[in-house]
Enzyme design. Structure first.
Site, PDB file in Angstrom:
ATOM      1  N   ARG A  57       0.827  -1.194   0.000  1.00  0.00           N
ATOM      2  CA  ARG A  57       0.000   0.000   0.000  1.00  0.00           C
ATOM      3  C   ARG A  57       0.871   1.257   0.000  1.00  0.00           C
ATOM      4  O   ARG A  57       2.046   1.216   0.331  1.00  0.00           O
ATOM      5  CB  ARG A  57      -0.915   0.017   1.227  1.00  0.00           C
ATOM      6  N   LYS A 198      -8.928  -1.429   1.071  1.00  0.00           N
ATOM      7  CA  LYS A 198      -8.594  -0.585   2.207  1.00  0.00           C
ATOM      8  C   LYS A 198      -9.243   0.799   2.086  1.00  0.00           C
ATOM      9  O   LYS A 198      -9.538   1.443   3.098  1.00  0.00           O
ATOM     10  CB  LYS A 198      -7.082  -0.444   2.333  1.00  0.00           C
ATOM     11  N   HIS A 217     -10.112  -3.416  12.687  1.00  0.00           N
ATOM     12  CA  HIS A 217      -9.139  -4.142  11.865  1.00  0.00           C
ATOM     13  C   HIS A 217      -8.778  -5.406  12.642  1.00  0.00           C
ATOM     14  O   HIS A 217      -7.806  -5.434  13.399  1.00  0.00           O
ATOM     15  CB  HIS A 217      -7.911  -3.277  11.623  1.00  0.00           C
ATOM     16  N   SER A 235       0.123  -6.566  10.297  1.00  0.00           N
ATOM     17  CA  SER A 235       0.653  -7.583   9.397  1.00  0.00           C
ATOM     18  C   SER A 235       1.826  -8.316  10.040  1.00  0.00           C
ATOM     19  O   SER A 235       2.715  -7.705  10.627  1.00  0.00           O
ATOM     20  CB  SER A 235       1.116  -6.925   8.091  1.00  0.00           C
ATOM     21  N   LYS A 239      -2.659 -12.730  12.746  1.00  0.00           N
ATOM     22  CA  LYS A 239      -4.105 -12.500  12.787  1.00  0.00           C
ATOM     23  C   LYS A 239      -4.871 -13.495  11.921  1.00  0.00           C
ATOM     24  O   LYS A 239      -5.844 -14.119  12.361  1.00  0.00           O
ATOM     25  CB  LYS A 239      -4.380 -11.058  12.347  1.00  0.00           C
ATOM     26  N   THR A 240      -4.437 -13.652  10.681  1.00  0.00           N
ATOM     27  CA  THR A 240      -5.102 -14.582   9.766  1.00  0.00           C
ATOM     28  C   THR A 240      -4.868 -16.028  10.194  1.00  0.00           C
ATOM     29  O   THR A 240      -5.785 -16.847  10.225  1.00  0.00           O
ATOM     30  CB  THR A 240      -4.600 -14.364   8.330  1.00  0.00           C
ATOM     31  N   ASP A 254     -10.075 -10.102   8.543  1.00  0.00           N
ATOM     32  CA  ASP A 254      -9.383  -8.810   8.516  1.00  0.00           C
ATOM     33  C   ASP A 254     -10.192  -7.621   9.014  1.00  0.00           C
ATOM     34  O   ASP A 254      -9.652  -6.764   9.696  1.00  0.00           O
ATOM     35  CB  ASP A 254      -8.893  -8.519   7.100  1.00  0.00           C
ATOM     36  N   ARG A 319       0.904 -12.067  -1.467  1.00  0.00           N
ATOM     37  CA  ARG A 319      -0.476 -12.124  -0.993  1.00  0.00           C
ATOM     38  C   ARG A 319      -1.323 -13.108  -1.799  1.00  0.00           C
ATOM     39  O   ARG A 319      -1.114 -13.302  -3.000  1.00  0.00           O
ATOM     40  CB  ARG A 319      -1.122 -10.746  -1.097  1.00  0.00           C
TER      41      ARG A 319
END
Length: 531
Positions: A57, A198, A217, A235, A239-240, A254, A319
């Site tokens: 990003r 985003k 988030h 990141s 989390k995932t 997410d 990704r």
């Protein structure tokens, strides 16, 4: 008016006159278009693999139009940079002219699985692969919903159009401009598909607090008994990975909203970081990198055309974007009840935070506003030692309002629900990066399972001296010496000095937020002189 007629009317209202328009194309068509346009190739195992001109990003190139609506409601610090409505209008006019006669792709989608709070969005893109990404990542309307679909927001993303900073008032030739009054986002100069999702995430973060909904988030899952858990984290914190638990159903990985009745996913898909993905530790996510319909960004293919997830030659930020249905154990409708546990994830490369600790209400607000994790050497040019990253609300670039506003709303939700809040360190133990070892996923899962199942409700806790965190003295399946970070270090004096160093970094970072929070929150700050 049919959907196609309405869409054509909107394009006309914007002044767009494309040479060819693809409305809601499906997966097969988008594969064909992306390959025809040279945007990517199909891997031997099925995914569409693409390379982007930017590998992440561009948060410093995101602007919010300052006008009567946003002037006093947006927190104009950090990543929220104002730009004039006249700048937006001029850039939009230039984009429209640039797009004359071009091939464009349109997806009509929802942001949000909750019908009361979702936003209908029209995503207009130049790239077919972006259209597939959007189809994967947002909530796809049913055939009946498409018949009378009326978009509230429009996104126009033309990567090949670049701004002229000297003329257009942008920072670089890349730009993402959000106009809340016109309900529109325009973007150019970057092929990175994450900007599409985003941008709308930031819109929801601005709008939902006005309705008493907490935008987050975070990932979310639900146990067999209906107990919902939230996982906040930046990141690389897990989390995932940690929310994709085979014993619990995934709500989303997410972005979520917390209403008076429960939580709902903002998305219809997942956007997982896949560098060095372990097929044994993370089998469900690994399988998505082999599936037809998945978009793989900046993943290298080997000589046989198979994805090589261990190759970070293009970027560490590789990704996989896939529909949530590719995960076998998901919660129907991507909604859940009131959360019973909230987990803050951090990857502490300094190695001084406990593997798990229980937070008070004040500590929760402090840690939420701080949003701490750490970069390790080698992740960015010039990073030669562990470096702290503080991202407010665990998502600073997408939070238009003051962090204190989100923290108070989260605290209200937690108090009303009685949810327990935990800080979990998935980073280093026994020393900082280069000396200690990364926490094992098995231990982290055991810690989280113990917290979610209530096994920690009756155990004895002790406090660490510098961060004043409550640490359990025993957890099933986890060696006792791992639980207290100081015990895991051979050199206790080195631990003390490193802990004091990080505590001072926390306090220095929080100075800019002190005016917007209660005194009880600042009183909960780490204290390097407490021991």
């Amino acid at each position: 008016m049919t959907t196609a007629q309405h869409d054509a009317q909107v394009l006309a209202d914007l002044g767009l006159n494309p040479g060819q328009l693809h409305l809601n194309p499906g997966v097969d068509d988008l594969y064909a278009h992306a390959i025809r346009l040279g945007e990517g190739v199909q891997a031997a195992t099925g995914p569409l693999t693409v390379r982007t001109n930017k590998t992440g990003r561009s948060p410093k190139d995101r602007f919010i139009v300052e006008d009567d609506k946003t002037r006093d409601t947006v927190w104009w610090e950090g990543f929220n940079v104002p730009i004039g409505a006249d700048v937006f209008d001029r850039l939009l006019a230039k984009m429209v002219k640039y797009a004359e006669g071009k091939e464009l792709f349109v997806q009509q989608v929802f942001a949000g699985t909750d019908k009361e709070h979702r936003i209908p969005v029209r995503m207009i893109t130049e790239m077919a692969y972006h259209s597939l990404f959007i189809r994967n990542m947002f909530v796809r309307p049913t055939e009946d919903e498409l018949k009378d679909f009326q978009a509230e927001w429009t996104v126009l993303n033309i990567p090949s159009f670049k701004a002229d900073p000297a003329v257009d008032g942008t920072r670089t030739d890349t730009f993402i401009l959000v106009n809340f009054s016109k309900k529109m986002i325009i973007a150019g100069g970057t092929q990175y598909a994450g900007e599409n999702k985003k941008g709308i995430f930031g819109v929801l973060n601005y709008l939902l607090p006005e309705k008493g909904v907490m935008p987050m988030h975070c990932s979310a899952n639900v146990g067999e008994g209906g107990d919902v858990a939230l996982f906040f984290g930046l990141s690389g914190t897990g989390k995932t990975t940690l929310s994709a638990d085979p014993q619990r159903k995934l709500i989303g990985d997410d972005e979520h909203g917390w209403t008076d009745s429960g939580v709902f996913n903002f998305e219809g898909g997942c956007y997982a970081k896949v560098i060095n993905l372990n097929p044994e530790a993370e089998p469900a996510i690994y399988q998505t990198t082999r599936n037809y319909g998945t978009v793989l960004e900046n993943v290298v293919l080997d000589d046989q055309g198979n994805p090589d997830l261990n190759d970070g030659g293009l970027t560490e930020n590789t990704r996989s974007a896939y529909p949530i249905e590719q995960i076998p154990n998901i919660q129907p409708g991507s909604v859940g009840g009131i959360p019973k546990n909230v987990v803050f994830l951090t990857a502490d490369a300094f190695g001084v935070l406990p593997p798990i600790s229980r937070l008070s209400a004040e500590q929760m607000m402090y840690q939420f506003i701080s949003g701490f994790t750490a970069k390790i050497p080698g992740t960015e040019q010039g990073v030669t030692e562990p470096t702290p990253t503080f991202s407010t609300c665990f998502g600073a670039p997408f939070m238009p309002r003051h962090p204190g506003e989100y923290a108070k709303l989260l605290a209200q939700k937690v108090e009303e629900s009685g949810a327990k809040v935990w800080l979990v360190n998935t980073g280093w133990s026994g020393g900082q990066y280069g000396t200690g070892k990364r926490m094992s996923i098995a231990h982290t899962r055991a810690l989280i399972n113990a917290a979610l199942s209530g096994q920690l409700d009756d155990v004895e806790f002790t406090r660490d001296p510098f961060f004043n965190l409550e640490i359990p003295t025993q957890v099933p399946g986890v060696p006792q010496e791992v639980l207290n970070p100081r015990d895991a270090w051979q050199d206790k004096a080195a631990y003390d000095e490193t802990a004091k160093k990080l505590a001072r970094m926390f306090r220095e970072n929080f100075k800019r937020f002190e005016a917007g929070v209660d005194r009880s929150v600042t009183d909960s700050m780490p204290d390097p002189d407490r021991a």
